[in-house]
Design a protein around this motif. Structure first.
Motif, short mmCIF file in Angstrom:
data_model
loop_
_atom_site.label_atom_id
_atom_site.label_comp_id
_atom_site.label_asym_id
_atom_site.label_seq_id
_atom_site.Cartn_x
_atom_site.Cartn_y
_atom_site.Cartn_z
N TYR A 179 -1.17 1.95 9.72
CA TYR A 179 -1.96 0.79 10.09
C TYR A 179 -2.87 1.14 11.27
N TRP A 218 0.84 -1.19 0.00
CA TRP A 218 0.00 0.00 0.00
C TRP A 218 0.87 1.23 0.00
N TRP A 251 -6.43 -3.81 3.69
CA TRP A 251 -6.23 -2.51 4.34
C TRP A 251 -6.28 -2.61 5.86
N THR A 252 -6.62 -3.78 6.38
CA THR A 252 -6.56 -3.94 7.84
C THR A 252 -5.29 -4.67 8.27
N ARG A 283 -10.02 -5.43 -3.83
CA ARG A 283 -8.58 -5.63 -4.01
C ARG A 283 -8.30 -7.12 -4.31
#
Lengths: 187, 210
Positions: free
Chosen positions: B44, A184, B141-142, B181
């Motif tokens: 994060y 990311w 994303w986690t 994703r």
């Protein structure tokens, strides 16, 4: 290793249950039948003759040595789509994969192509590739151009009159590229 | 509310012995302290960053809040098995059929010591597990990609390997958040008492065809 994640099962919009499996030597006959049944307008532009058993053998061999990764979509005992990810194992384009996709006419507009592209994107990421390129003939493969655009492939150029059919008609060639991310990033 | 009997085990780490136990009650959790390391990092954001959330979930029906704690009573890891929210797609499989392993988290300072595996083992070890379809959804994303130092797909592989040890297998779905994703994933473990009809129903729900 992701190869052992197959078979994968998906269900299309019309309820058809489709199984994705990597190409192996046993599947060559079914793949050959798939290409033989495709109408000429879907294969005249291909570089190799997919109805030639020698081509099939070569594809299966390339799969074994890791040069290509092909997935077949099966409906019952019939191949209904074929997706391949081509890699260069050396040289300056090792970081780029080439995607090729073919879906049987009766299975189009059911998101099967999208599922296969999605699977190939995942495979390309697993292989550590940085870009995925796919090329289409404008006016012949417009449905595929639209599908890839929705999956963040962007046009990187058009080669004018790059293809010519047996009737002497010229077609433009669309190059689409998707950037793959290994992590990311913030913006 | 049914009270399930907790199970526990110990994990030896470089920083001392950690106790992992399941079915924590809200009162038990209230007596523990929540490590600051679960709070926000630049790249994060942990799904659970307050003790209050753990207490709330522990009060839910059938939920299993499993905690890893130090001898001093600090929470250094946790796993949660619970029913999905009513607006989640998976509720449509049947009333209280699907249970989600919604979180498994180990504080950065305590990673690589086998805690996640022990937490998962106890969080999934539910007396009614054979009547349920347990599932997990992995949203990249986690994931603490930065903290792990792994590329996304390697992190994904690690997660798949971890859950596969407990009988979970990957499934395809067109659930929009998962499809967002390529590395996102959906894994399922079907209990022994789940009927064929429910398995078929799950397949329909996976593809929004129910």
């Amino acid at each position: 290793m992701s190869m052992n994640r197959y078979p994968k099962e998906i269900v299309l919009k019309d309820g058809s249950e489709i199984i994705f499996k990597p190409l192996d030597h046993e599947a060559q006959k079914a793949l050959l039948a798939f290409f033989e049944e495709l109408p000429i307008e879907n294969k005249w532009y291909l570089k190799e003759d997919p109805t030639d058993p020698a081509t099939m053998r070569k594809w299966a061999d390339n799969q074994e040595i890791g040069k290509t990764f092909c997935v077949l979509a099966w409906h019952h005992d019939k191949v209904v789509a074929h997706a391949s990810l081509l890699r260069r194992l050396r040289g300056g384009r090792k970081h780029v994969g080439r995607l090729r996709l073919m879906v049987a006419r009766d299975y189009r507009k059911k998101q099967l192509g999208t599922w296969l592209i999605f699977d190939m994107i995942r495979r390309a990421m697993e292989l550590g590739l940085e870009k995925l390129r796919t090329d289409f003939i404008i006016g012949v493969e417009d449905m595929a151009i639209n599908a890839t655009r929705k999956l963040d492939f962007v046009s990187e150029g058009v080669l004018k009159d790059y293809f010519r059919d047996d009737d002497g008609n010229y077609y433009d060639y669309q190059i689409m590229v998707k950037q793959l991310h290994s992590e990311w990033s913030d913006f | 509310m049914t009270r399930f009997k907790p199970k526990s085990g110990e994990v030896q780490t470089d920083q001392g012995t950690i106790t992992v136990a399941s079915f924590y009650t809200p009162d038990d959790i209230a007596a523990l302290s929540f490590k600051r390391s679960f709070q926000l990092h630049p790249h994060y954001s942990p799904i659970i960053s307050s003790k209050k959330s753990l207490i709330r979930i522990a009060a839910e029906s059938d939920a299993n809040v499993t905690l890893a704690t130090t001898q001093a009573g600090d929470i250094v890891g946790f796993g949660i098995l619970q029913y999905p929210d009513p607006d989640e797609r998976w509720v449509r499989v049947g009333d209280r059929v699907m249970m989600e392993l919604s979180v498994v988290e180990v504080s950065r300072a305590w990673r690589s010591g086998g805690l996640a595996k022990k937490i998962l083992e106890l969080a999934l070890d539910h007396p009614i597990q054979e009547d349920k379809i347990q599932y997990m959804v992995g949203y990249s994303w986690t994931w603490d990609i930065e903290g792990s130092g792994l590329p996304i797909m390697a992190y994904r592989d690690m997660m798949i390997g971890l859950f596969a040890q407990f009988g979970f297998s990957l499934r395809q779905t067109n659930e929009p958040n998962i499809m967002m994703r390529p590395e996102n994933m959906f894994m399922v473990k079907i209990g022994a008492n789940i009927s064929e009809a429910l398995i078929r129903r799950l397949k329909q729900v996976q593809f929004n065809l129910d």
